[in-house]
Design a protein around this motif. Structure first.
Motif, mmCIF file in Angstrom:
data_model
loop_
_atom_site.group_PDB
_atom_site.id
_atom_site.type_symbol
_atom_site.label_atom_id
_atom_site.label_comp_id
_atom_site.label_asym_id
_atom_site.label_seq_id
_atom_site.Cartn_x
_atom_site.Cartn_y
_atom_site.Cartn_z
ATOM 1 N N TYR A 189 55.858 -40.291 -39.685
ATOM 2 C CA TYR A 189 56.810 -39.935 -38.435
ATOM 3 C C TYR A 189 57.728 -40.922 -38.738
ATOM 4 O O TYR A 189 57.386 -42.138 -38.745
ATOM 5 C CB TYR A 189 56.140 -40.252 -36.936
ATOM 6 N N ILE A 191 61.238 -42.657 -36.998
ATOM 7 C CA ILE A 191 61.825 -42.568 -35.914
ATOM 8 C C ILE A 191 63.259 -43.636 -36.077
ATOM 9 O O ILE A 191 63.094 -44.666 -36.631
ATOM 10 C CB ILE A 191 60.805 -43.674 -35.057
ATOM 11 N N ILE A 210 61.876 -38.114 -35.250
ATOM 12 C CA ILE A 210 61.794 -38.364 -33.953
ATOM 13 C C ILE A 210 63.102 -38.977 -33.846
ATOM 14 O O ILE A 210 63.363 -40.288 -34.316
ATOM 15 C CB ILE A 210 60.631 -39.013 -33.749
ATOM 16 N N SER A 212 64.731 -41.099 -30.902
ATOM 17 C CA SER A 212 64.026 -41.914 -29.679
ATOM 18 C C SER A 212 64.970 -42.377 -28.673
ATOM 19 O O SER A 212 64.690 -43.047 -27.776
ATOM 20 C CB SER A 212 63.118 -43.061 -30.208
ATOM 21 N N LYS A 215 63.902 -40.160 -25.538
ATOM 22 C CA LYS A 215 62.748 -40.281 -24.867
ATOM 23 C C LYS A 215 61.900 -41.059 -25.919
ATOM 24 O O LYS A 215 61.932 -40.987 -27.024
ATOM 25 C CB LYS A 215 62.300 -38.645 -24.983
ATOM 26 N N ALA A 217 59.597 -42.914 -28.261
ATOM 27 C CA ALA A 217 58.907 -42.191 -29.729
ATOM 28 C C ALA A 217 57.513 -42.239 -29.397
ATOM 29 O O ALA A 217 56.842 -41.064 -29.568
ATOM 30 C CB ALA A 217 58.967 -43.273 -30.704
ATOM 31 N N ASP A 219 55.828 -41.186 -26.655
ATOM 32 C CA ASP A 219 55.428 -40.264 -25.825
ATOM 33 C C ASP A 219 55.675 -38.756 -26.935
ATOM 34 O O ASP A 219 54.939 -37.796 -26.714
ATOM 35 C CB ASP A 219 56.477 -40.079 -24.762
ATOM 36 N N GLN A 220 56.866 -38.778 -27.687
ATOM 37 C CA GLN A 220 56.791 -37.825 -28.574
ATOM 38 C C GLN A 220 55.949 -37.661 -29.287
ATOM 39 O O GLN A 220 55.282 -36.315 -29.613
ATOM 40 C CB GLN A 220 58.230 -37.899 -29.319
ATOM 41 N N GLU A 223 52.927 -36.285 -27.586
ATOM 42 C CA GLU A 223 52.780 -34.789 -27.385
ATOM 43 C C GLU A 223 52.811 -33.747 -28.805
ATOM 44 O O GLU A 223 52.171 -32.848 -28.779
ATOM 45 C CB GLU A 223 54.294 -34.423 -26.740
ATOM 46 N N LEU A 224 52.928 -34.358 -29.985
ATOM 47 C CA LEU A 224 52.994 -33.674 -31.113
ATOM 48 C C LEU A 224 51.474 -33.888 -31.807
ATOM 49 O O LEU A 224 50.978 -32.497 -32.165
ATOM 50 C CB LEU A 224 53.833 -34.346 -32.133
#
Length: 350
Positions: A189, A191, A210, A212, A215, A217, A219-220, A223-224
């Protein structure tokens, strides 16, 4: 010879300097083909870190050997090389334990030793790293920052199949993405808050990018991947904000590696700091790019993976400039007048 010398805060001058001369039996003189701007150079230029007034600046470079001292056996005139710019004392406790990156007197060329923003540079033979013909000089100038990154990965206990988050997609972060893959990461990932940097991150191998800015990072990522978090989080932005946020990224028992240096105090909100304790995180600092035997496996490993193409620095390089453009370029960078990735100077161009 043409050179860039640092005389004071934001006082860099393009001027003539004397060419280096062999003084010791292990000296190697190198014609500089490419030399990059490091984040530490920017800091030293802007805030005056360690330096000697009028010293030639710069330390990330590659070139061609032009002359060697009488005892040099590992390279000869005409060889293509990169330079390891680090100097350790060899006498302190860390050096005696074979931990040169922890040397009390560790410094790099361009501070107390003439640097590589010049047509010629000189290093001891042990600091000179041969490069194969299929590694071009621009790529070889980035062996040093690559070695900085892999030094950090060697500090982890990362296993193949790991999930890795890289926070900050500057030059170090973009290299970290590639090294994470080499070390066996299943998912990386990337960011950042800059979509242009995230596009390059995708180009060099990030699986998920991502932004950030709007929102958080973590949290994203949750969710993924179903609230799974990551095994290893790399802080490569060197920002006080990300240096706090990074603790929210690893899973329980995960690791955080700090490769960036925040030049300000860090305020960590309770919810982030608690994760260090509650999740039993391992927090690692990583400094410089050397190990024993000097200069370390970081260098040979970087050369190898650059030769195979698995470390690709071409998308990271944004500018190839003449040395005379140095003073104005440094000022543009600190004033954020233009978008810069890795900047390389080619001293032979002027």
């Amino acid at each position: 010879m043409r050179s860039l010398r640092l005389y004071g805060k934001q006082d860099m001058r393009f001027e003539e300097a004397e060419e280096p001369v062999i003084k010791n039996a292990d000296d190697v003189i190198i014609r500089v083909k490419a030399v990059g701007i490091c984040g530490s150079d920017i800091s030293r230029f802007n805030k005056l870190g360690p330096y000697v007034e009028g010293t030639i600046f710069g330390h990330e470079f590659s070139g061609e050997v032009v002359e060697v001292g009488s005892n040099v056996e590992n390279v000869k005139a005409g060889d293509r090389v990169a330079g390891c710019p680090a100097f350790n004392c060899g006498e302190c406790e860390s050096c005696r334990k074979g931990e040169p990156a922890r040397c009390k007197k560790l410094h790099v060329m361009g501070a107390y030793h003439p640097g590589a923003y010049a047509e010629y540079a000189m290093l001891p033979a042990e600091n000179v790293v041969p490069i194969p013909d299929n590694v071009d000089f621009d790529t070889a100038a980035m062996i040093e920052p690559s070695s900085v990154v892999v030094h950090g990965f060697y500090r982890t206990n990362m296993q193949p199949g790991a999930e890795v988050a890289v926070m900050g997609c500057g030059n170090i972060g973009l290299l970290a993405i590639q090294w994470a893959k080499i070390f066996g990461a299943k998912t990386v990932y990337a960011i950042d808050i800059d979509d242009a940097k995230l596009a390059i991150a995708k180009e060099v191998g990030a699986d998920v990018v991502i932004n950030s800015k709007e929102k958080a990072a973590h949290d994203q990522i949750n969710e993924l991947n179903g609230n799974h978090c990551v095994d290893v989080a790399i802080e490569s932005a060197g920002s006080p904000i990300t240096s706090a946020q990074v603790f929210a990224l690893p899973k329980k028992g995960g690791q955080v590696v700090f490769m960036g240096i925040p030049y300000a105090d860090i305020n960590i909100v309770r919810s982030y700091f608690e994760r260090i304790v509650r999740n039993e995180l391992t927090v690692l600092g990583s400094w410089n790019a050397i190990s024993a035997p000097f200069p370390g496996k970081e260098w040979s490993t970087s050369v190898h993976y650059m030769s195979t193409g698995q470390v690709n620095v071409k998308p990271i390089i944004s500018h190839r400039l003449q040395l005379r453009q140095g003073p104005e370029t440094f000022k543009k960078i600190i004033n954020r007048e233009e978008s810069f990735g890795k900047v390389l100077f080619h001293p032979e161009l002027g």
